[in-house]
Write a protein that holds these residues in place. Structure first.
Motif, PDB file in Angstrom:
ATOM      1  N   TRP A 175       0.843  -1.194   0.000  1.00 25.65           N
ATOM      2  CA  TRP A 175       0.000   0.000   0.000  1.00 25.65           C
ATOM      3  C   TRP A 175       0.882   1.248   0.000  1.00 25.65           C
ATOM      4  O   TRP A 175       1.810   1.354   0.811  1.00 25.65           O
ATOM      5  N   PRO A 176       0.613   2.210  -0.886  1.00 28.09           N
ATOM      6  CA  PRO A 176       1.509   3.366  -1.056  1.00 28.09           C
ATOM      7  C   PRO A 176       1.813   4.134   0.228  1.00 28.09           C
ATOM      8  O   PRO A 176       2.980   4.384   0.541  1.00 28.09           O
ATOM      9  N   LEU A 177       0.789   4.521   0.987  1.00 22.59           N
ATOM     10  CA  LEU A 177       1.032   5.315   2.190  1.00 22.59           C
ATOM     11  C   LEU A 177       1.778   4.504   3.238  1.00 22.59           C
ATOM     12  O   LEU A 177       2.740   4.994   3.856  1.00 22.59           O
ATOM     13  N   ALA A 178       1.367   3.264   3.428  1.00 19.75           N
ATOM     14  CA  ALA A 178       2.054   2.406   4.400  1.00 19.75           C
ATOM     15  C   ALA A 178       3.498   2.178   3.988  1.00 19.75           C
ATOM     16  O   ALA A 178       4.411   2.177   4.826  1.00 19.75           O
ATOM     17  N   ALA A 179       3.732   2.025   2.679  1.00 19.29           N
ATOM     18  CA  ALA A 179       5.097   1.818   2.187  1.00 19.29           C
ATOM     19  C   ALA A 179       5.967   3.032   2.464  1.00 19.29           C
ATOM     20  O   ALA A 179       7.118   2.902   2.889  1.00 19.29           O
ATOM     21  N   ALA A 180       5.438   4.242   2.226  1.00 19.01           N
ATOM     22  CA  ALA A 180       6.215   5.468   2.438  1.00 19.01           C
ATOM     23  C   ALA A 180       6.631   5.606   3.898  1.00 19.01           C
ATOM     24  O   ALA A 180       7.794   5.898   4.211  1.00 19.01           O
ATOM     25  N   VAL A 181       5.682   5.389   4.817  1.00 18.94           N
ATOM     26  CA  VAL A 181       5.982   5.500   6.244  1.00 18.94           C
ATOM     27  C   VAL A 181       6.964   4.409   6.671  1.00 18.94           C
ATOM     28  O   VAL A 181       7.948   4.666   7.376  1.00 18.94           O
ATOM     29  N   ALA A 182       6.702   3.176   6.219  1.00 19.39           N
ATOM     30  CA  ALA A 182       7.548   2.052   6.617  1.00 19.39           C
ATOM     31  C   ALA A 182       8.976   2.203   6.099  1.00 19.39           C
ATOM     32  O   ALA A 182       9.932   1.865   6.798  1.00 19.39           O
ATOM     33  N   VAL A 183       9.133   2.727   4.882  1.00 17.75           N
ATOM     34  CA  VAL A 183      10.471   2.919   4.322  1.00 17.75           C
ATOM     35  C   VAL A 183      11.231   3.993   5.093  1.00 17.75           C
ATOM     36  O   VAL A 183      12.440   3.872   5.338  1.00 17.75           O
ATOM     37  N   GLY A 184      10.533   5.058   5.499  1.00 17.37           N
ATOM     38  CA  GLY A 184      11.187   6.104   6.294  1.00 17.37           C
ATOM     39  C   GLY A 184      11.690   5.577   7.627  1.00 17.37           C
ATOM     40  O   GLY A 184      12.823   5.853   8.040  1.00 17.37           O
ATOM     41  N   VAL A 185      10.851   4.803   8.316  1.00 21.72           N
ATOM     42  CA  VAL A 185      11.266   4.211   9.596  1.00 21.72           C
ATOM     43  C   VAL A 185      12.373   3.193   9.382  1.00 21.72           C
ATOM     44  O   VAL A 185      13.291   3.061  10.203  1.00 21.72           O
ATOM     45  N   TRP A 186      12.305   2.472   8.282  1.00 22.42           N
ATOM     46  CA  TRP A 186      13.342   1.493   7.938  1.00 22.42           C
ATOM     47  C   TRP A 186      14.720   2.153   7.875  1.00 22.42           C
ATOM     48  O   TRP A 186      15.704   1.648   8.424  1.00 22.42           O
ATOM     49  N   GLY A 187      14.824   3.318   7.206  1.00 25.58           N
ATOM     50  CA  GLY A 187      16.091   4.034   7.164  1.00 25.58           C
ATOM     51  C   GLY A 187      16.566   4.417   8.556  1.00 25.58           C
ATOM     52  O   GLY A 187      17.762   4.329   8.875  1.00 25.58           O
ATOM     53  N   LEU A 188      15.619   4.797   9.419  1.00 26.35           N
ATOM     54  CA  LEU A 188      15.958   5.214  10.778  1.00 26.35           C
ATOM     55  C   LEU A 188      16.497   4.054  11.608  1.00 26.35           C
ATOM     56  O   LEU A 188      17.420   4.223  12.406  1.00 26.35           O
ATOM     57  N   VAL A 189      15.938   2.844  11.431  1.00 29.89           N
ATOM     58  CA  VAL A 189      16.386   1.712  12.244  1.00 29.89           C
ATOM     59  C   VAL A 189      17.562   0.970  11.619  1.00 29.89           C
ATOM     60  O   VAL A 189      18.230   0.195  12.303  1.00 29.89           O
ATOM     61  N   HIS A 190      17.808   1.197  10.315  1.00 29.74           N
ATOM     62  CA  HIS A 190      18.944   0.524   9.677  1.00 29.74           C
ATOM     63  C   HIS A 190      20.270   1.171  10.033  1.00 29.74           C
ATOM     64  O   HIS A 190      21.213   0.489  10.464  1.00 29.74           O
ATOM     65  N   TRP A 191      20.392   2.489   9.865  1.00 34.20           N
ATOM     66  CA  TRP A 191      21.700   3.133   9.907  1.00 34.20           C
ATOM     67  C   TRP A 191      22.337   3.301  11.279  1.00 34.20           C
ATOM     68  O   TRP A 191      23.552   3.487  11.370  1.00 34.20           O
ATOM     69  N   PRO A 192      21.590   3.221  12.407  1.00 34.11           N
ATOM     70  CA  PRO A 192      22.298   3.300  13.693  1.00 34.11           C
ATOM     71  C   PRO A 192      23.365   2.225  13.864  1.00 34.11           C
ATOM     72  O   PRO A 192      24.344   2.424  14.584  1.00 34.11           O
ATOM     73  N   SER A 193      23.214   1.073  13.203  1.00 32.59           N
ATOM     74  CA  SER A 193      24.191  -0.006  13.358  1.00 32.59           C
ATOM     75  C   SER A 193      25.545   0.344  12.761  1.00 32.59           C
ATOM     76  O   SER A 193      26.574  -0.196  13.202  1.00 32.59           O
ATOM     77  N   PHE A 194      25.585   1.235  11.757  1.00 37.71           N
ATOM     78  CA  PHE A 194      26.841   1.495  11.058  1.00 37.71           C
ATOM     79  C   PHE A 194      27.915   2.074  11.974  1.00 37.71           C
ATOM     80  O   PHE A 194      29.016   1.526  12.077  1.00 37.71           O
ATOM     81  N   PRO A 195      27.661   3.188  12.686  1.00 33.67           N
ATOM     82  CA  PRO A 195      28.709   3.682  13.596  1.00 33.67           C
ATOM     83  C   PRO A 195      29.002   2.704  14.723  1.00 33.67           C
ATOM     84  O   PRO A 195      30.131   2.644  15.224  1.00 33.67           O
TER      85      PRO A 195
END
Length: 415
Positions: free
Chosen positions: A297-317
């Motif tokens: 679903w477009p709206l759910a995808a947009a929100v989920a992708v934004g949160v996905w970026g937020l929870v993915h990148w903390p692991s890098f540092p």
């Protein structure tokens, strides 16, 4: 030559190095949004078009430690200019590629240039920065990569929509040219020491916990890039978004990613890298499970992708922080291998994601990504468990290496 003013602020010349990592990051991630257009124009399947990312990642993973060793005695400024010129020319070749073979060759060239640039940009930033602000200088250089996700990739996607995917690669070539000009006229000439040989760099894999840590890094990367490499195709075929709508979703991921890096830094300072990685890898695995139904679903995808970026990148540092703790006085060499492990993970992601794409199962890519995060969590548990057993084991009386091993292991447990 100091990169810091009397007030302790990082000199603007460090931002020139970040501009180069912004260019290399844009080049790496831009393919995700352009994949459908590249496939249509060159008459390629989604899986085959995705292997252009594999070519870039494989060259980076293999080339980073080898090329760094071979050029260890080169002066940094001419080397930075040379590799950025190679990188820019590689992108120009990508822009004019008439078939898959030429495009694949161009991605190998750009991968080699990016590998050498990233390693040397970090070294130069540390070299021209006094110890009290060296961490901030390095953070600026790495911020170029995350900024590329937040801004470079959506901009490239919009350019691809308005003109052609070829012009998006042209944009990266322009960024490379601006970086070369800035380095030539404003960056000081930084001499280099004898440096480490290729063999010495590769030998750092024998550091206790290093192999399992590198597996954590590779599996963590594969978890997200199984989805991200094919995100443009997923949003087109599963979510049914137009190219313009896809650009906004990519921007959501980028904004989340930009914030996530700073979250990771705070977690490292407050809880240590082991606790931080346990939290962030678990959160990423769970969120990839959430993303699996949300992409329909477009709206759910947009929100989920934004949160996905937020929870993915903390692991890098956190991964970088742990690599330094494990590596001890060879931490910089382990960092180079850690960066290679990132691109090994991208190769695995492109392969697994491509298999699912060929089978018409793109909607299950996030579920496969969650499986990789489970592997990363298991590898982390094994690594930490081995370190704790090593600390409990009594050292032989006449073993001079024992204190060194304990010293190398302890920071990893503390984070």
């Amino acid at each position: 030559m100091s990169s810091v003013s009397s007030a302790g602020r990082v000199d603007p010349r460090v931002w020139l190095l970040a501009l180069g990592t912004f260019a290399t990051g844009t080049d790496l991630f831009i393919v995700a949004g352009l994949l459908p257009a590249v496939g249509r124009d060159l008459h390629l399947s989604t899986a085959l078009a995705g292997q252009t990312s594999t070519a870039f990642a494989a060259t980076y993973a293999v080339g980073a430690p080898i090329l760094a060793g071979l050029t260890a005695r080169f002066r940094r400024k001419p080397l930075l200019i040379g590799v950025m010129l190679v990188f820019g020319l590689g992108n120009l070749l990508s822009a004019v590629s008439a078939d898959f073979t030429v495009l694949l060759i161009s991605r190998v060239i750009t991968g080699a240039g990016a590998a050498l640039y990233s390693a040397n940009a970090s070294a130069v930033a540390a070299r021209i920065s006094p110890p009290e602000v060296r961490g901030r200088a390095l953070a600026i250089v790495y911020a170029g990569m995350t900024s590329a996700i937040a801004f470079g990739v959506p901009i490239g996607n919009w350019i691809g929509e308005l003109a052609s995917w070829r012009w998006a690669f042209g944009l990266v070539a322009v960024l490379a040219a601006v970086t070369v000009i800035g380095i030539q006229f404003f960056l000081p000439d930084v001499p280099t020491g004898p440096g480490a040989t290729v063999r010495e760099r590769m030998a750092s894999i024998r550091i206790p916990q290093a192999p399992t840590h590198l597996l954590v890094t590779a599996a963590w990367t594969a978890g997200t890039f199984t989805v991200y490499t094919y995100l443009g195709s997923i949003l087109e075929q599963v979510t049914d978004l137009t190219t313009g709508q896809q650009s906004w979703v990519l921007l959501m991921f980028g904004v989340g990613s930009f914030g996530g890096v700073f979250v990771g830094g705070r977690l490292a300072d407050r809880f240590g890298s082991v606790v931080g990685l346990t939290l962030t890898i678990s959160a990423l695995g769970v969120w990839l499970l959430v993303l699996t139904p949300a992409i329909r679903w477009p709206l759910a995808a947009a929100v989920a992708v934004g949160v996905w970026g937020l929870v993915h990148w903390p692991s890098f540092p956190l991964l970088l922080h742990r690599a330094l703790g494990i590596g001890g006085d060879r931490g910089d060499m382990l960092l180079a291998l850690n960066n290679s492990a990132v691109y090994v993970g991208q190769m695995a992601a492109a392969a697994v994601g491509g298999l699912l794409a060929n089978a018409g199962m793109l909607r299950w890519n996030p579920l496969a990504g969650a499986g990789f995060e489970l592997l990363a969590g298991i590898a982390l548990a094994v690594s930490v468990g081995a370190a704790r057993r090593g600390l409990r084991r009594p050292a032989p009386a006449a073993a001079p290496a024992a204190p060194q091993a304990e010293e190398a292991s302890s920071p990893a447990l503390r984070g």
